[in-house]
Write a protein that holds these residues in place. Structure first.
Motif, PDB file in Angstrom:
ATOM      1  N   LEU A  59       0.486  -0.903   0.335  1.00 37.65           N
ATOM      2  CA  LEU A  59       0.321  -0.012   0.112  1.00 37.65           C
ATOM      3  C   LEU A  59       0.577   1.012  -0.288  1.00 37.65           C
ATOM      4  O   LEU A  59       2.175   1.092   0.471  1.00 37.65           O
ATOM      5  CB  LEU A  59      -0.914  -0.247   1.123  1.00 37.65           C
ATOM      6  CG  LEU A  59      -0.012   0.478   2.379  1.00 37.65           C
ATOM      7  CD1 LEU A  59      -0.492   1.301   3.133  1.00 37.65           C
ATOM      8  CD2 LEU A  59      -0.620  -0.606   3.440  1.00 37.65           C
ATOM      9  N   LEU A 106       1.263  -7.065  -8.145  1.00 40.29           N
ATOM     10  CA  LEU A 106       1.190  -7.043  -9.967  1.00 40.29           C
ATOM     11  C   LEU A 106      -0.240  -5.615 -10.087  1.00 40.29           C
ATOM     12  O   LEU A 106      -0.382  -4.772 -10.385  1.00 40.29           O
ATOM     13  CB  LEU A 106       0.488  -7.959 -10.619  1.00 40.29           C
ATOM     14  CG  LEU A 106       0.206  -7.715 -12.032  1.00 40.29           C
ATOM     15  CD1 LEU A 106       1.434  -7.059 -13.264  1.00 40.29           C
ATOM     16  CD2 LEU A 106      -0.232  -8.928 -13.084  1.00 40.29           C
ATOM     17  N   SER A 107      -1.109  -6.956  -9.352  1.00 38.08           N
ATOM     18  CA  SER A 107      -2.574  -5.840  -8.846  1.00 38.08           C
ATOM     19  C   SER A 107      -2.549  -4.868  -7.985  1.00 38.08           C
ATOM     20  O   SER A 107      -2.875  -3.596  -8.761  1.00 38.08           O
ATOM     21  CB  SER A 107      -3.820  -6.023  -8.193  1.00 38.08           C
ATOM     22  OG  SER A 107      -3.707  -7.622  -9.078  1.00 38.08           O
ATOM     23  N   TYR A 108      -1.489  -4.580  -6.845  1.00 36.69           N
ATOM     24  CA  TYR A 108      -0.979  -3.723  -5.865  1.00 36.69           C
ATOM     25  C   TYR A 108      -0.851  -2.196  -6.491  1.00 36.69           C
ATOM     26  O   TYR A 108      -0.805  -1.624  -6.089  1.00 36.69           O
ATOM     27  CB  TYR A 108      -0.617  -4.068  -4.859  1.00 36.69           C
ATOM     28  CG  TYR A 108      -1.666  -4.715  -4.182  1.00 36.69           C
ATOM     29  CD1 TYR A 108      -2.704  -4.533  -3.145  1.00 36.69           C
ATOM     30  CD2 TYR A 108      -0.067  -6.510  -3.354  1.00 36.69           C
ATOM     31  CE1 TYR A 108      -3.532  -5.861  -2.571  1.00 36.69           C
ATOM     32  CE2 TYR A 108      -1.154  -6.922  -3.474  1.00 36.69           C
ATOM     33  CZ  TYR A 108      -2.743  -7.521  -2.330  1.00 36.69           C
ATOM     34  OH  TYR A 108      -3.321  -8.251  -1.158  1.00 36.69           O
ATOM     35  N   GLU A 111      -3.004  -0.355  -8.756  1.00 37.76           N
ATOM     36  CA  GLU A 111      -3.360   0.744  -7.916  1.00 37.76           C
ATOM     37  C   GLU A 111      -2.920   1.721  -7.706  1.00 37.76           C
ATOM     38  O   GLU A 111      -3.205   2.520  -7.122  1.00 37.76           O
ATOM     39  CB  GLU A 111      -3.974  -0.081  -7.317  1.00 37.76           C
ATOM     40  CG  GLU A 111      -4.769   0.422  -5.723  1.00 37.76           C
ATOM     41  CD  GLU A 111      -5.379   0.130  -4.957  1.00 37.76           C
ATOM     42  OE1 GLU A 111      -5.557  -1.334  -4.803  1.00 37.76           O
ATOM     43  OE2 GLU A 111      -6.173   0.339  -3.847  1.00 37.76           O
ATOM     44  N   LEU A 115      -3.521   5.611  -8.017  1.00 39.65           N
ATOM     45  CA  LEU A 115      -3.523   6.625  -7.252  1.00 39.65           C
ATOM     46  C   LEU A 115      -3.208   6.860  -6.331  1.00 39.65           C
ATOM     47  O   LEU A 115      -3.300   8.270  -6.217  1.00 39.65           O
ATOM     48  CB  LEU A 115      -4.949   5.548  -6.094  1.00 39.65           C
ATOM     49  CG  LEU A 115      -5.501   4.648  -6.480  1.00 39.65           C
ATOM     50  CD1 LEU A 115      -6.129   3.897  -5.480  1.00 39.65           C
ATOM     51  CD2 LEU A 115      -7.047   5.607  -7.185  1.00 39.65           C
ATOM     52  N   PHE A 116      -1.597   7.388  -6.934  1.00 36.47           N
ATOM     53  CA  PHE A 116      -0.627   8.118  -6.492  1.00 36.47           C
ATOM     54  C   PHE A 116       0.233   8.862  -6.985  1.00 36.47           C
ATOM     55  O   PHE A 116       1.366   9.040  -7.123  1.00 36.47           O
ATOM     56  CB  PHE A 116      -0.488   7.310  -4.951  1.00 36.47           C
ATOM     57  CG  PHE A 116      -0.967   7.294  -3.705  1.00 36.47           C
ATOM     58  CD1 PHE A 116      -0.882   7.974  -2.213  1.00 36.47           C
ATOM     59  CD2 PHE A 116      -1.618   6.037  -3.559  1.00 36.47           C
ATOM     60  CE1 PHE A 116      -1.922   7.593  -1.614  1.00 36.47           C
ATOM     61  CE2 PHE A 116      -1.536   5.786  -2.521  1.00 36.47           C
ATOM     62  CZ  PHE A 116      -2.101   6.338  -1.385  1.00 36.47           C
ATOM     63  N   PHE A 129      -6.436   1.793 -13.928  1.00 34.02           N
ATOM     64  CA  PHE A 129      -7.784   0.426 -13.149  1.00 34.02           C
ATOM     65  C   PHE A 129      -8.620   0.045 -12.810  1.00 34.02           C
ATOM     66  O   PHE A 129      -9.924  -0.485 -13.151  1.00 34.02           O
ATOM     67  CB  PHE A 129      -6.338   0.120 -12.092  1.00 34.02           C
ATOM     68  CG  PHE A 129      -6.874  -1.341 -11.591  1.00 34.02           C
ATOM     69  CD1 PHE A 129      -7.203  -2.759 -11.962  1.00 34.02           C
ATOM     70  CD2 PHE A 129      -5.801  -1.268  -9.930  1.00 34.02           C
ATOM     71  CE1 PHE A 129      -7.819  -3.641 -11.189  1.00 34.02           C
ATOM     72  CE2 PHE A 129      -6.406  -2.064  -9.575  1.00 34.02           C
ATOM     73  CZ  PHE A 129      -7.018  -3.464 -10.041  1.00 34.02           C
ATOM     74  N   LEU A 130      -8.828   0.923 -11.247  1.00 39.17           N
ATOM     75  CA  LEU A 130     -10.386   1.465 -10.874  1.00 39.17           C
ATOM     76  C   LEU A 130     -10.565   2.528 -11.621  1.00 39.17           C
ATOM     77  O   LEU A 130     -12.086   3.025 -11.351  1.00 39.17           O
ATOM     78  CB  LEU A 130      -9.802   1.275  -9.295  1.00 39.17           C
ATOM     79  CG  LEU A 130      -9.051   0.508  -8.658  1.00 39.17           C
ATOM     80  CD1 LEU A 130      -9.165   0.169  -7.520  1.00 39.17           C
ATOM     81  CD2 LEU A 130     -10.227  -1.179  -8.396  1.00 39.17           C
TER      82      LEU A 130
ATOM     83  N   ALA B  37     -11.419  -3.969 -13.813  1.00 34.74           N
ATOM     84  CA  ALA B  37     -12.674  -4.722 -12.699  1.00 34.74           C
ATOM     85  C   ALA B  37     -12.294  -2.518 -12.170  1.00 34.74           C
ATOM     86  O   ALA B  37     -12.146  -1.561 -13.457  1.00 34.74           O
ATOM     87  CB  ALA B  37     -10.966  -4.524 -11.750  1.00 34.74           C
ATOM     88  N   GLY B  38     -13.377  -2.244 -11.426  1.00 31.80           N
ATOM     89  CA  GLY B  38     -13.278  -0.642 -11.150  1.00 31.80           C
ATOM     90  C   GLY B  38     -14.874  -0.012 -10.975  1.00 31.80           C
ATOM     91  O   GLY B  38     -15.188   0.925 -10.866  1.00 31.80           O
ATOM     92  N   ARG B 332      -6.730   1.970   5.339  1.00 32.15           N
ATOM     93  CA  ARG B 332      -6.297   0.700   3.924  1.00 32.15           C
ATOM     94  C   ARG B 332      -7.440  -0.631   4.087  1.00 32.15           C
ATOM     95  O   ARG B 332      -6.452  -0.800   5.134  1.00 32.15           O
ATOM     96  CB  ARG B 332      -4.608   0.689   3.226  1.00 32.15           C
ATOM     97  CG  ARG B 332      -3.905  -0.501   2.935  1.00 32.15           C
ATOM     98  CD  ARG B 332      -4.815  -0.120   1.257  1.00 32.15           C
ATOM     99  NE  ARG B 332      -4.428  -2.033   0.860  1.00 32.15           N
ATOM    100  CZ  ARG B 332      -4.537  -2.068  -0.237  1.00 32.15           C
ATOM    101  NH1 ARG B 332      -4.355  -0.748  -1.589  1.00 32.15           N
ATOM    102  NH2 ARG B 332      -4.108  -2.715  -1.300  1.00 32.15           N
ATOM    103  N   PHE B 338      -8.711  -9.046  -3.849  1.00 31.37           N
ATOM    104  CA  PHE B 338      -8.381  -8.607  -4.468  1.00 31.37           C
ATOM    105  C   PHE B 338      -7.441  -9.425  -5.893  1.00 31.37           C
ATOM    106  O   PHE B 338      -6.397  -9.280  -6.824  1.00 31.37           O
ATOM    107  CB  PHE B 338      -7.267  -7.775  -3.938  1.00 31.37           C
ATOM    108  CG  PHE B 338      -6.786  -6.435  -4.283  1.00 31.37           C
ATOM    109  CD1 PHE B 338      -7.748  -5.303  -5.035  1.00 31.37           C
ATOM    110  CD2 PHE B 338      -5.884  -6.197  -5.082  1.00 31.37           C
ATOM    111  CE1 PHE B 338      -6.561  -3.998  -5.860  1.00 31.37           C
ATOM    112  CE2 PHE B 338      -4.865  -5.397  -6.039  1.00 31.37           C
ATOM    113  CZ  PHE B 338      -5.817  -4.116  -6.167  1.00 31.37           C
ATOM    114  N   ASN B 342      -5.060 -10.982  -9.717  1.00 32.20           N
ATOM    115  CA  ASN B 342      -3.026 -11.610 -10.674  1.00 32.20           C
ATOM    116  C   ASN B 342      -3.287 -12.793 -10.808  1.00 32.20           C
ATOM    117  O   ASN B 342      -2.205 -12.897 -11.700  1.00 32.20           O
ATOM    118  CB  ASN B 342      -2.095 -11.833  -8.787  1.00 32.20           C
ATOM    119  CG  ASN B 342      -2.560 -10.083  -8.781  1.00 32.20           C
ATOM    120  OD1 ASN B 342      -2.019  -9.190  -9.284  1.00 32.20           O
ATOM    121  ND2 ASN B 342      -2.091 -10.165  -7.194  1.00 32.20           N
TER     122      ASN B 342
END
Lengths: 164, 372
Positions: A59, A106-108, A111, A115-116, A129-130, B37-38, B332, B338, B342
């Protein structure tokens, strides 16, 4: 307390890279410099006192000065946990991808990139992605300015943090 | 053979919510799968930064609405740990009971979705009928059937209501023998096994690398259960087992460890274990208060903490960064479905179009908690 031993070992091995070791609420935190990411990731997953094979969470948060990445590592073999943190400059935050060591990143990373606004070097998959494809800015940053609306739909101004 | 790109979704029959798959096919084989997604992204993590610690609580149930208790629980645990609150023993027992009830309800719904993708419509009715009974129990307990807002910082919102304990025991006495019917309809059904055996196989090392958790990971033979590992509430004192995916191939005509059938099989066994837990806890609920008395607005000491609980889908983790204010600086939500993102494209790419439905459903993927 093998994760403490592991962190001490890590600090001896990379004296400049590990900047701080901290224990809070029974959890072990270690801060590392983002330049050393490649070797730190490798050692964490392969070192026999670490063997962190599971990236449970990745995160980011905006500390106001920096963008901080938090790698939450767990070893399914030795049943211990360590939380690694690294600070990135908020102007052009970038770090090497962790996907080569833990696929879970990968997905983290997708994200966090969205977002950042962190750039992960050698990360291959597409972003957005989102969020919608035409979204502007990085919403999870503290200095994000809320748009007045989206797709021609205006929304109210109740966006400042409510004073209590 | 001509290649097509097929859009599956955004509201496919395989998940409870919007998931968009873009599938490139060659005949009936899937060559490439992309996931979008999303569709349910509500910016919960951003929203939380504008809320007080207490007003975040009702939002947590909306993250994973199929088993709302678990995210509420993780959030409450994290804040309690940061504040150093010691909650009453009675509230710990109550939390375990509602967690496990919620787990049974979620697994039943998951089995219903899975059965629907294989056209086993009787099993769908059975599972939804039994889940309805749990919704009734929650209605008696807290007035809500889906998003409960029952677990609160410092305990739970109210004590066991009149008749709840008796009706819960009645339900447990009902569901455990009833599982035999599920076994007849699904577990031992040649056609059901045939649809799921060997479909979407994920090896133990693949599952760990992708970060899977919960039943999806245990179906691959990795024994990892937050209730055993993390010492939260009173799980340490309870005697229950953690079912794993079957290792011997011949026990279920061709099912292998880590396939869709084993993901189903782990879930149905977990229902039985949840019943075991509820029985043990209800036999000996400590007397006392059900919650701490807290002010409506309070400050949480500065610090960072990660807390995780075992939700029906896997690890529900919460990372909180507090700067000592009345609201979280960063909240968080590490949601269990989630990491499925992957591995899902890779698993789909070795399957066929007709297997896609059961395959996706077997992961118990829930868009609302992935998108947040």
């Amino acid at each position: 307390m093998s994760s403490t031993e592991f962190l001490e070992g890590l600090k001896n091995e990379f004296p400049g890279a590990i900047t701080k070791i901290d224990i809070g609420y029974g959890q072990k935190f270690a801060e590392f410099s983002s330049n050393a990411a490649a070797s730190i990731f490798n050692v964490c997953s392969t070192n026999e006192r670490g063997r962190f094979d599971l990236l449970e969470d990745l995160l980011a948060y905006d500390s106001g000065d920096d963008i901080v990445l938090v790698y939450n590592l767990y070893s399914t073999l030795l049943n211990h946990r360590v939380i690694l943190k690294t600070s990135l400059h908020r102007k052009e935050p970038s770090i090497l991808t962790a996907t080569t060591v833990w696929l879970a990143a990968l997905s983290y990373e997708k994200e966090i990139a969205e977002l950042f606004g962190v750039r992960f070097k050698n990360h291959t998959t597409e972003i957005p992605f989102l969020l919608p494809k035409d979204w502007q800015g990085f919403p999870m940053r503290k200095d994000y300015v809320y748009p007045g609306g989206y797709s021609g739909i205006a929304h109210g101004s109740g966006v400042e943090r409510r004073k209590r | 053979m001509e290649s097509f790109e097929i859009n599956v979704g955004p509201t496919p029959a395989t998940t409870s919510g919007p998931l968009h798959l873009r599938v490139q096919t060659d005949g009936h084989r899937v060559v490439q799968a992309k996931i979008e997604a999303g569709y349910l992204h509500r910016g919960m993590e951003k929203v939380a930064e504008r809320m007080t610690w207490l007003s975040c609580q009702p939002y947590m149930g909306r993250i994973d609405y199929v088993s709302a208790i678990h995210c509420e629980h993780a959030y409450a645990l994290a804040v309690e740990k940061l504040c150093g609150f010691e909650i009453p023993e009675r509230s710990k027992a109550i939390r375990v009971v509602v967690s496990e009830l919620s787990r049974i309800a979620s697994h039943l719904l998951s089995i219903a979705w899975l059965a629907r993708t294989t056209n086993a419509s009787t099993a769908v009715m059975f599972a939804l009928r039994d889940r309805e009974k749990i919704c009734d129990l929650f209605e008696i307990l807290c007035g809500a059937r889906l998003t409960y807002n029952y677990v609160r910082i410092g305990g739970v919102s109210n004590d066991f209501t009149e008749g709840f304990v008796d009706k819960t025991i009645e339900f447990i006495d009902y569901i455990v023998p009833k599982l035999q019917e599920y076994h007849q309809l699904l577990t031992n059904n040649v056609f059901f096994i045939g649809r799921l055996a060997g479909v979407g196989v994920v090896s133990a090392s693949q599952a760990i690398a992708a970060g899977l958790s919960g039943p999806n990971l245990r179906a691959s033979g990795v024994k990892l259960d937050k209730r055993k590992q993390e010492d939260y509430e009173i799980y340490r004192k309870i005697d229950f087992s953690t079912p794993l995916g079957a290792t011997s191939a011949d026990s279920f005509r061709g099912a292998v460890q880590g396939d869709a059938f084993n993901r189903y099989f782990v879930r149905i066994q977990e229902i039985e274990q949840s019943a075991v837990i509820i029985r043990q806890v209800l036999a000996n609920v400590p007397e006392g208060k059900y919650a701490l008395t807290l002010p409506r607005v309070f400050k949480v000491p500065a610090g960072e903490i990660y807390v995780s609980v075992e939700s029906p889908r896997g690890t529900q983790g919460i990372f909180i960064r507090s700067t000592g204010e009345k609201y979280p600086d960063r909240l968080r939500l590490r949601t269990p479905s989630f990491p499925v993102l992957n591995i899902l494209p890779a698993v789909l790419e070795s399957s066929t179009l007709e297997d896609m439905g059961p395959l996706v459903a077997s992961f118990d993927y829930l868009p609302s908690e992935v998108d947040r």
